[in-house]
Design a protein around this motif. Structure first.
Motif: not given
Lengths: 361, 152
Positions: A58-87
């Motif tokens: 299972e990913p840890t906080g350190d794993d999540a920290a590798e994803f730059p998610t400071v800006r809103r568009w980065e968080r949106d992009l993260l969700f978009e890419v994750v959601a495409s795999r979750m399907v």
């Protein structure tokens, strides 16, 4: 002096315009990424997210920290890419991705928006939370079932269906009472997705009708639609309650309720339903009669032969055809009865010389 | 099969699927186990790759979807099973598809697949099932090759 004032005014206007354009350009740079940057970040995310998905841990906080998610568009992009795999995924891989979204703050942000955002943000948040498969979204989504906006309620119901949260069933079922007709199909779909567990709450909606506090025709129609699609409950007591409720609805004032009741009775598929369906076979509406005939053919109980033969002589062609198809389900005996009926009425019989089709009057 | 276990057999796994994402996810998983994943989105491409296997080595297994470019997954499987080369005709095949009605499963079984899995899929499960069908095929071939055995 007048020219000087005009010059000053022009200068002020020019500075204002320039400031506005500069603001928009800087905002564009800071808030929205360039196409190049977006694609580069997407590729980075895709590689890392795929690694998280296939990881046995299972990913840890350190794993999540590798994803730059400071800006809103980065968080949106993260969700978009994750959601495409979750399907495509389930099991541990999907759990890993859900955990990644939780650790990166995407879920908390959407929960906050679902509670206090504008209507558009609440609708989007409900959808995103449903597709995140996060258990932390259950409580806020359940609360969203009482949102002032009907679309938010409907999307939240769908999201809870996706999360497969049984505790939400009563809330989802009660939505059928207070949302507009076009949204009922989505709620009904969600209830059907819950399967047999939803039967008691749907029956409770119909019970209100029996108690005298007559529920809206819309509620009865969609409740029976759900029952028809869940089909035969495996718990005998539950099944008995469904049968009783459906039998009560055979005399409903609404044609579409009686029609969907005929479909539901047919799908229950036992001999107990023959009497109720025989009653619907002489309904004033030909649509109800047609569904009842089809249902009796599916059940295949020989007690239905006589009533089906009457329906075979129905003046409405589609009822007669449905009854003919139903009689054919009984094999030789049904076919013989049809032939005798046609002969008695002096109508041509298919298969006889010079005859190519059966005319049902 | 545990996450740490190795997929039996040798050679790459061939994936026939129109969705690149499926390739990316399976590839990431198999690469972490040291197994290469070849990918094509068409039945004709897959048949060409199997044909090329005579020179470069045959894949240890095939994973195929139903909806492919060229022909359906069922037709592709039938063509593979009808191959004149035993190494191709007996290759273990897993059908991985979003079609999950009994009718679809029956069509897959009739075409000659070894296992059927529905999307969305669990990567652990895909690996387990693949391991099982590779082992089952190996045993079948071994028993057929023994003095008392006969090829199917």
């Amino acid at each position: 002096m007048r020219y000087f004032d005009a010059l000053i005014a022009t200068l002020i206007a020019a500075i204002a315009n320039f400031s506005l354009i500069a603001y928009l350009v800087i905002r564009r740079i800071l808030v929205y990424p360039s196409h190049h940057m977006l694609e580069r970040r997407r590729r980075e995310y895709e590689e890392r997210i795929d690694a998280v998905a296939v990881s046995p841990h299972e990913p840890t906080g350190d794993d999540a920290a590798e994803f730059p998610t400071v800006r809103r568009w980065e968080r949106d992009l993260l969700f978009e890419v994750v959601a495409s795999r979750m399907v495509l995924l389930k099991g541990r891989s999907r759990s890993n991705l859900t955990r990644l979204l939780e650790l990166s703050g995407v879920i908390d942000e959407r929960i906050a928006e679902l509670r206090t955002g504008t209507v558009w943000k609440r609708r989007l948040a409900a959808d995103v939370l449903g597709r995140s498969y996060s258990a932390t979204a259950i409580s806020p989504l359940t609360l969203a079932l009482r949102d002032t906006d009907a679309d938010v309620r409907s999307i939240a119901a769908k999201a809870l269906g996706r999360l497969d949260v049984d505790s939400a069933i009563p809330y989802v079922a009660s939505l059928l009472k207070d949302i507009e007709e076009p949204l009922c199909a989505a709620v009904a779909d969600t209830l059907i997705g819950f399967g047999e567990d939803a039967v008691s709450d749907v029956l409770a909606l119909l019970q209100e009708d029996i108690d005298g506090s007559r529920s809206a025709e819309r509620v009865r129609f969609w409740s029976v639609t759900v029952l028809a699609n869940i089909r035969r409950p495996s718990v005998p007591e539950r099944n008995r309650r469904v049968v009783v409720a459906l039998h009560n609805l055979t005399g409903d004032s609404s044609m579409r309720v009686r029609r969907i009741t005929a479909v539901a009775l047919g799908r229950l598929g036992s001999s107990f339903e023959v009497d109720a369906l025989a009653k619907l076979l002489v309904d004033a509406s030909h649509e109800v009669r047609r569904e009842a005939a089809t249902a009796l053919g599916v059940i295949g109980d020989e007690r239905a032969l006589e009533v089906l033969l009457v329906a075979f002589e129905d003046p409405v062609r589609e009822v007669a055809i449905a009854a003919g198809d139903a009689l054919a389900e009984f094999g030789e005996r049904g076919v013989l009865m049809m032939r005798q009926s046609l002969a008695r009425r002096g109508l041509p019989i298919a298969g006889s010389p010079n005859v190519t089709e059966v005319n049902h009057g | 099969m545990d996450a740490d276990e190795v997929l039996p057999g040798s050679g790459p796994v061939l994936l026939v699927d129109r969705d690149e994402l499926v390739f990316r996810l399976l590839s990431a998983r198999f690469l972490s186990k040291g197994v290469d994943l070849l990918w094509t989105d068409s039945s004709t491409g897959a048949l060409a790759m199997l044909e090329a296997g005579r020179v470069a080595g045959f894949p240890r297994a095939v994973i195929t979807d139903v909806a492919l470019h060229g022909s359906t997954g069922y037709e592709f499987v039938r063509t593979v099973r009808a191959s004149e080369f035993p190494a191709v005709a007996l290759i273990p095949i897993l059908m991985l598809t979003s079609r999950y009605r009994q009718l679809d499963v029956d069509s897959g079984v009739r075409s000659g697949i070894d296992a059927y899995m529905a999307k969305p899929f669990d990567l652990d499960q895909v690996e387990q099932v693949l391991g099982r069908i590779i082992n089952a095929r190996s045993k079948m071939i071994a028993s057929a090759a023994s003095p008392n055995g006969s090829m199917p």
